[in-house]
Design a protein around this motif. Sequence first.
Motif, PDB file in Angstrom:
ATOM      1  N   THR A 120     -14.479 -21.757  71.989  1.00 18.60           N
ATOM      2  CA  THR A 120     -13.698 -22.862  72.531  1.00 18.60           C
ATOM      3  C   THR A 120     -13.731 -24.044  71.555  1.00 18.60           C
ATOM      4  OG1 THR A 120     -15.616 -23.769  73.674  1.00 18.60           O
ATOM      5  CG2 THR A 120     -14.280 -22.153  74.872  1.00 18.60           C
ATOM      6  N   ASP A 121     -12.866 -25.009  71.769  1.00 20.20           N
ATOM      7  CA  ASP A 121     -12.839 -26.194  70.902  1.00 20.20           C
ATOM      8  C   ASP A 121     -14.189 -26.904  70.904  1.00 20.20           C
ATOM      9  OD1 ASP A 121     -10.246 -25.685  70.261  1.00 20.20           O
ATOM     10  OD2 ASP A 121      -9.376 -27.176  71.608  1.00 20.20           O
ATOM     11  N   ASP A 127     -13.129 -16.130  74.163  1.00 22.56           N
ATOM     12  CA  ASP A 127     -13.879 -16.720  75.264  1.00 22.56           C
ATOM     13  C   ASP A 127     -15.005 -17.608  74.758  1.00 22.56           C
ATOM     14  OD1 ASP A 127     -12.240 -15.416  77.002  1.00 22.56           O
ATOM     15  OD2 ASP A 127     -13.688 -13.852  77.565  1.00 22.56           O
TER      16      ASP A 127
END
Length: 221
Positions: A25-26, A22
């Motif tokens: 992220t990128d 969660d």
Amino acid sequence: MDFDISEDQGAIAEMAGSVFADYCTDDRLRQFDTSEQAYMQPLWELCVETGLQALAIPEAQGGSGLGMTELMLVLQAQGRALGQVPLWRHQLTAATVAQFADPSLQAWAEEAAAGRALLTLDLSGLFNAHGIQLHGVETDGGWRVKGRVGALALAEQSQAALLLVSVDGQPRLALVELGDKAITHVPGRMTHGEAIADVHIDGLLIRAECLLPPAALDWLE
């Protein structure tokens, strides 16, 4: 022989997977790569909130008192997500202190379990070409330590570390407070983004109890 993980271990792995997936992220990974952050502080705070930073620390010091299987499951989740937080060094340092250190030093393990102190360690002197570059000489009531530790992870961000010290030609673990004025840091960064520093120690005086018994190194290895 049954090598399946237990239901409780599976729940820990699932929770860790969710925490890391969660957060990592990128966009956040990109942001970390281009920042000057030593580690992912918000992710570390999530680890403290969920207890992932204290799984291997004994219950008597405020941790969960679990074993290496549970810790490895968390580290697998961390690796899959590329989460930059100091989970294993922090916990193994605290667990070693809890297991072997004098009662007067147990507060370090308790502070680590609560997330109020960050701990690190270095065992590279056992296998690198330079060997152990810290040397201890006994003095009245303690040890005088002098030398160098190369590329200590999160040296500037951690409050204390377990470091290898050569004492009478034998390797021993010493608990060293990294903010002492006898210690200077030359900061750097690993290719994967982790902050490090070469640590130079010039005549640091540590209490006798800060030198852990020989069994501590065997156990930690």
